[in-house]
Design an enzyme around this catalytic site. Structure first.
Site, short mmCIF file in Angstrom:
data_model
loop_
_atom_site.label_atom_id
_atom_site.label_comp_id
_atom_site.label_asym_id
_atom_site.label_seq_id
_atom_site.Cartn_x
_atom_site.Cartn_y
_atom_site.Cartn_z
N GLY A 177 0.73 -1.25 0.00
CA GLY A 177 0.00 0.00 0.00
C GLY A 177 0.76 1.31 0.00
O GLY A 177 0.12 2.36 -0.01
N GLY A 179 2.66 2.64 -2.38
CA GLY A 179 3.05 3.11 -3.71
C GLY A 179 2.38 4.39 -4.17
O GLY A 179 1.28 4.72 -3.75
N CYS A 182 -0.84 3.62 -5.95
CA CYS A 182 -1.52 2.53 -5.26
C CYS A 182 -2.76 3.06 -4.55
O CYS A 182 -2.72 4.14 -3.97
CB CYS A 182 -0.53 1.98 -4.25
SG CYS A 182 -1.28 0.98 -3.01
#
Ligand SMILES: NC(=O)C1=CN([C@@H]2O[C@H](COP(=O)(O)OP(=O)(O)OC[C@H]3O[C@@H](n4cnc5c(N)ncnc54)[C@H](OP(=O)(O)O)[C@@H]3O)[C@@H](O)[C@H]2O)C=CC1
Ligand SMILES: Nc1nc2c(ncn2[C@@H]2O[C@H](COP(=O)(O)O)[C@@H](O)[C@H]2O)c(=O)[nH]1
Ligand SMILES: [K+]
Length: 347
Positions: A177, A179, A182
């Site tokens: 999570g 990114g 993301c």
């Protein structure tokens, strides 16, 4: 239900405290690291940065450009077998990982390519590294490729880091999570602050002579130094390497003074609508996309960005008196901060 109370930190929650040092110049530090992979016993040395296996940045051209700095790339999963065979027979492929997921088709393709051009580095990459199926895939890949370095993930906790190393991974990829493109945390509520994930997973991995790659969440060069300080052996970057000539994103041009100039490039998550439309014919009915599609500024050759990234790490090393990159975690004291950057004139 249970609540964990100890603080979990992200890159932005800390700064690195400067320490007295004898270093007189940023030219006097050594940013290379040497590792022995636990399962193969083979050695690697270079600058421990890996371009992410995303369509736009996990490219063969990025691999060639980064090799000059001893850095690596995890190729995206969508090159066809012939392109991969040709690439892996070049010397420039030395620092490239062949990436794949858990499907039978993925593994058949790897075997077919390997039969023609031996693959020495494999990146087993799934969104959720916590499944039994994934552990079994790591084991089977280790058996089928005893001489290849295997990087596997993603996970964010020590227990699962150990499980993947015991299953055959040399490097565990850490990050759920964090990114830039993301949306997993937003869509699922699942995740783990990235600095703490690196600290906890690297501690677990190093106990088994395994390595970790901090994957995602680097937004400024300083985050790279923080990642190494937290114990990451490698750091993986997506967004920071997007927008360059060596990328495979679509470039947007504008007319300026009668001239056509490149201004932006598309970049998208591998779980975004864009990726799913491209490769799976759309988003399956029972799932939601967990990635964004964005435009990043066009930034020319990746060489300039590599110099910034490496220059940032060198400077961080002189601030804490680390002559070699290996010494960085030992010489790092993180201080928790309320704010880290002055944004008066932008980021
Ligand atoms: N680091 C991160 O936080 C994340 C990274 N990504 C990147 O995007 C790529 C594509 O992701 P994506 O297409 O979503 O899936 P993956 O390529 O990771 O894998 C899909 C396989 O895992 C199964 N699966 C079970 N649970 C999950 C879950 N929670 N999320 C995703 N798959 C699950 C899927 O089955 P089924 O479809 O039937 O459920 C399918 O068989 C990943 O390989 C990774 O590189 C994506 C999301 C998070
Ligand atoms: N949740 C999602 N994560 C994704 C997706 N595509 C890639 N990724 C992860 O991000 C990193 C790169 O992070 P960055 O901050 O450096 O840009 C990459 O390696 C994957 O682990 C996605 O669609 N959803
Ligand atoms: K990745």
């Amino acid at each position: 239900m249970r609540i964990e109370n100890d603080p979990k930190l992200d890159f932005r929650d800390v700064l690195i405290r400067p320490k007295r040092s004898t270093l007189g110049s940023r030219a006097h530090v050594d940013v290379t690291r040497s590792f022995r992979f636990a399962h193969t016993g083979k050695d690697w040395s270079g600058f421990p940065l890996i371009a992410a296996n995303m369509d736009v940045v996990g490219t063969m051209a990025i691999a060639r450009a980064l090799l000059k700095h001893g850095a690596m790339v995890a190729l995206h999963k969508h090159y066809d077998a012939d392109e991969l065979v040709a690439f892996f027979s070049e010397a420039e492929a030395a620092n490239a990982f062949y990436s794949l997921g858990t499907t039978e088709a993925d593994h058949d393709k790897l075997k077919a390519v390997h039969a023609k051009s031996p693959i020495t580095k494999i990146c087993l990459d799934v969104a959720n590294g916590y499944t039994e199926k994934f552990v079994d895939t790591v084991k089977a890949t280790r058996e089928a490729f005893p001489d290849a370095a295997i990087m596997a993930g993603n996970v964010v906790t020590g227990d699962m880091t150990e499980a993947l190393i015991l299953a055959g991974a040399d490097i565990v990829k850490v990050g759920i999570g964090p990114g830039s493109v993301c949306t997993t945390r937003k869509m699922t509520g699942v995740g783990y602050p990235q600095l703490s994930a690196i600290i906890e997973c690297s501690d677990a991995a190093h106990g088994l002579k395994g390595l970790v790659c901090g994957d995602g969440g680097v937004t400024v060069p300083g985050d790279l130094a923080k990642g190494y300080g937290a114990g990451a052996d490698f750091m993986m970057l997506g967004g920071m390497l997007a927008g360059h000539d060596e990328c495979e994103g679509d470039i947007r041009y504008e007319e300026r003074d009668g001239e056509k100039v490149a201004v932006g490039m598309t970049f998208y998550g591998m779980s975004s609508d864009t990726a799913m439309k491209r490769y799976s014919g759309g988003v399956a009915k029972y799932r939601a996309s967990e990635g964004k599609t964005v435009e990043v500024p066009y930034r020319g050759p990746v060489e300039g960005t590599m110099q910034e990234l490496m220059g940032g790490v060198r400077s961080a090393m002189t601030y804490i008196g680390a002559v070699r990159l290996k010494e960085v975690p030992k010489r790092t004291t993180f201080i928790m901060v309320g704010s880290q950057l002055n944004t008066i004139f932008g980021g």
